[in-house]
Write an enzyme that holds these catalytic residues in place. Structure first.
Site, PDB file in Angstrom:
ATOM      1  N   GLU A  68       2.925  15.284  28.416  1.00 30.10           N
ATOM      2  CA  GLU A  68       1.822  14.422  28.831  1.00 30.10           C
ATOM      3  C   GLU A  68       2.125  13.702  30.143  1.00 30.10           C
ATOM      4  O   GLU A  68       1.205  13.371  30.894  1.00 30.10           O
ATOM      5  CB  GLU A  68       1.496  13.407  27.746  1.00 30.10           C
ATOM      6  N   ASP A 103      -0.393   6.415  16.298  1.00 29.93           N
ATOM      7  CA  ASP A 103       0.051   6.247  17.684  1.00 29.93           C
ATOM      8  C   ASP A 103       0.241   4.777  18.072  1.00 29.93           C
ATOM      9  O   ASP A 103      -0.350   3.880  17.491  1.00 29.93           O
ATOM     10  CB  ASP A 103      -1.000   6.881  18.607  1.00 29.93           C
TER      11      ASP A 103
END
Length: 647
Positions: A455, A400
């Site tokens: 998200e 990430d």
């Protein structure tokens, strides 16, 4: 007499210097024209309509040599291919048809341009054959359009970006050169033709972006090589000084493909495979260990389980609860997202977590463990971490926060994909740029983000139904996308508000279910928490059976940014999914894609009150066959999904 002879001679020399070439798609509907006068220029024609007028392309290397300017062609080669490619990991299909005509023009100066014309679009790339390394100072990629077109423009504010944007629909000549976007972008000619622009085979180079020109054209720009960085924290490694070049790279190589998908049918963008076909073939010899599947994900739902006798959070009891849930419903993996290790050190677990214990617990229940890591911390201890995680029995990695696609970061993707494959680990890239073919070359790369996904419901109102029905035509054209669907608390647009700890989705429950059919991601998330799923057995009856990869895809009806209806096949079962924007719709499903058998359709559809309460749905069963035409109703922000299996 001498003057006449001189004029004739000059005319003949000019004819030799200015060479014009045409390359047609196999169906003869698309033509790419190339001229090699002072500049190499290309133009595109579809069905006699000029879509792109002559546009220059070039590359400046070593501060002085301009490839594509004052060029002299010395050789041409043509080739035609009509074959099929078998995917290692299925995505939209098991088999991909590869059918194109190719023209390669070699120039003085040890370089060439290769053009390919498919029925689905065209592509070109540079190739160099030079002994020493070369510096790429700049690349000219200009797209001058044949009319006043508009574009779905994922506008960015910086080269440091997660590439998570909404798509602004803008008239191209209104975009100035201070405004730029990431890819893919889709151009609307407003005469029934769409042009998708992206790239493939991006390796040891920087990613392509587009900016405006205040004219009917878009121009490529690139993030130059980073020579000085500032580590703001463990994840945000910010460029503070860039070189005057894009890349220093091998002198003998091929460069990324510049792709134009061209279609008069919006739905064809969903099934377009040019990015896949133009990427390097698989580099992994043994692929038997690569297993796609569905994943119980913790971060979106903030580990907010309830009705348990322990404190929910980043601890083994909570993750065993997730594993139990996954095991009950045949979900393949559980992700341990942020919090399992001490930030800054990917080798040190927090006291509340014991990964080997969770791996063993999952192994007993048929559930694999995937670990989240910050890219920079992981890179600092790459070999140690991979060796350790492998010894634990971890199945994959979620890497990430790269947030860049300059040359060094692009190379990081290739390095980690290759190293993860050596340890037989899956990869999911987040905080990532768009897919550019790496998932074909290293099929352990099952999915990536680079998408404004669910998200964002935790902190913004950007994940609208319109955004959700735009993604399949634009972002998904580039490759698998980790949108992370699966919200079990659903509200209409007027009732939505962001909530970080207990997020909800905009639109209906059935739109969330339909995403599992419409959105392609061989590693597909279930974003909500297991307690919420346990209380929804009818939804879990669908989610426990929907696959994450497909043998065949058929788009039944689609209009970019408005609605999508498609069918996908897995074994002898078809899954049908439909989604709409904030407008309620009536659509017709034509089941002529079925064979001669009789089928049962298990259906999840918007409830009669779904326009007021997004949670409202109804589960019904119908008998269908290839002659059936079924009228369906979608609420605003609604969806429809069915599992269709032989009787």
């Amino acid at each position: 007499m001498n003057k006449v002879f001189t004029l004739i001679l000059a005319f003949c020399i000019n004819l030799i210097a200015q060479q014009n070439y045409s390359l047609f798609s196999p169906d003869k509907k698309i033509e790419i024209k190339i001229s090699t006068d002072e500049d190499v220029k290309y133009s595109l024609v579809k069905n006699g309509k000029v879509l792109i007028v002559p546009s220059p392309l070039s590359m400046l290397i070593n501060n002085k040599t301009a490839l594509g300017i004052n060029s002299k062609a010395i050789k041409t080669e043509t080739n035609s291919v009509n074959t099929t490619v078998s995917r290692v990991i299925w995505q939209k299909s098991k088999i991909v048809k590869e059918n194109y005509n190719e023209l390669k023009i070699t120039f003085e100066g040890n370089y060439a341009l290769t053009f390919r014309a498919f029925n689905e679009g065209v592509a070109y790339r540079f190739e160099t054959t030079m002994d020493a390394d070369i510096k790429i100072n700049s690349e000219k990629f200009l797209v001058s359009f044949g009319g006043t077109y508009s574009v779905y423009f994922p506008e960015e504010g910086s080269f440091m970006s997660h590439n998570e944007q909404n798509y602004k629909y803008l008239q191209i000549d209104s975009i100035n050169n201070k405004r730029f976007c990431s890819l893919p972008a889709v151009v609307d000619t407003k005469e029934g033709t769409l042009i998708g622009i992206t790239e493939s085979d991006l390796e040891d180079y920087a990613g392509l972006w587009l900016r405006g020109t205040l004219a009917n054209s878009l121009e490529g720009i690139f993030p130059n090589y980073v020579i000085e960085e500032n580590a703001k924290n463990d994840r945000d490694i910010e460029p503070i000084k860039r070189a005057d070049y894009i890349a220093i790279t091998k002198g003998t190589r091929t460069f990324p493909w510049r792709i134009f998908a061209i279609t008069e049918n919006d739905g064809d963008l969903i099934t377009n495979d040019l990015v896949y076909l133009l990427s390097k073939p698989c580099q992994i010899k043994d692929v038997s260990w690569i297993k796609p599947g569905n994943v119980a994900w913790d971060w979106w739902n903030a580990l907010n389980i309830y009705n348990v006798d322990f404190r929910a959070g980043v601890n083994n009891n909570t993750y065993k609860y997730y594993i139990d849930f996954a095991s009950k419903y045949g979900i393949d993996y559980v992700i341990l997202d942020e919090g399992w290790y001490k930030l800054g050190d990917v080798l040190s677990q927090v006291p509340e977590i014991n990964v080997p214990e969770l791996v063993e617990y999952g192994k007993q229940k048929g559930v694999g463990i995937i670990l989240w890591v910050i890219w920079k911390s992981f890179d600092e201890k790459l070999d140690e971490a991979l060796k350790l995680y492998s010894s634990w029995g971890v199945k994959g990695l979620k890497i990430d926060f790269m947030q860049r696609d300059d040359q060094a970061i692009v190379n990081y993707y290739w390095k980690t994909a290759r190293k993860a494959a050596e340890y037989k680990m899956l990869v999911d890239y987040h905080g990532a740029y768009k897919p550019s073919g790496l998932n074909r070359t290293y099929p352990n790369v099952l999915t990536s983000e680079g998408v404004k996904g669910l998200e964002h419901c935790k902190w913004s109102s950007d994940i609208t139904p319109e955004h959700c029905v735009t993604l399949p035509f634009i972002r998904m054209f580039a490759g698998p996308m980790d949108f992370t669907p699966g919200a079990m608390n659903n509200v209409q647009v007027s009732s939505f508000k962001p909530m970080f700890q207990q997020p909800v989705s905009m639109g209906t429950r059935c739109q969330q279910l339909a995403m599992y059919v419409v959105y392609e991601s061989p590693l597909q998330m279930l974003a909500d928490n297991p307690t919420n799923y346990y209380r929804e057995p009818e939804c879990m009856e669908f989610l426990s059976q929907v696959p994450s990869v497909w043998e065949e895809t058929k788009v039944l009806d689609a209009k970019i940014a408005d609605y999508v209806l498609l069918a996908r096949k897995s074994g002898d079962t078809w899954f049908v999914g439909g989604m709409t924007d904030a407008t309620a719709r009536q659509l017709t499903i034509d089941f002529s894609f079925l064979d001669n058998k009789n089928y049962t359709a298990q259906i999840w559809q918007d409830g009669i009150n779904a326009d007021r309460n997004g949670n409202d749905f109804k589960m019904i069963t119908k008998e269908v066959n290839k002659n059936t035409k079924l009228e369906i109703s979608l609420a605003p922000g609604g969806g429809w999904v069915a599992r269709v299996f032989p009787k």
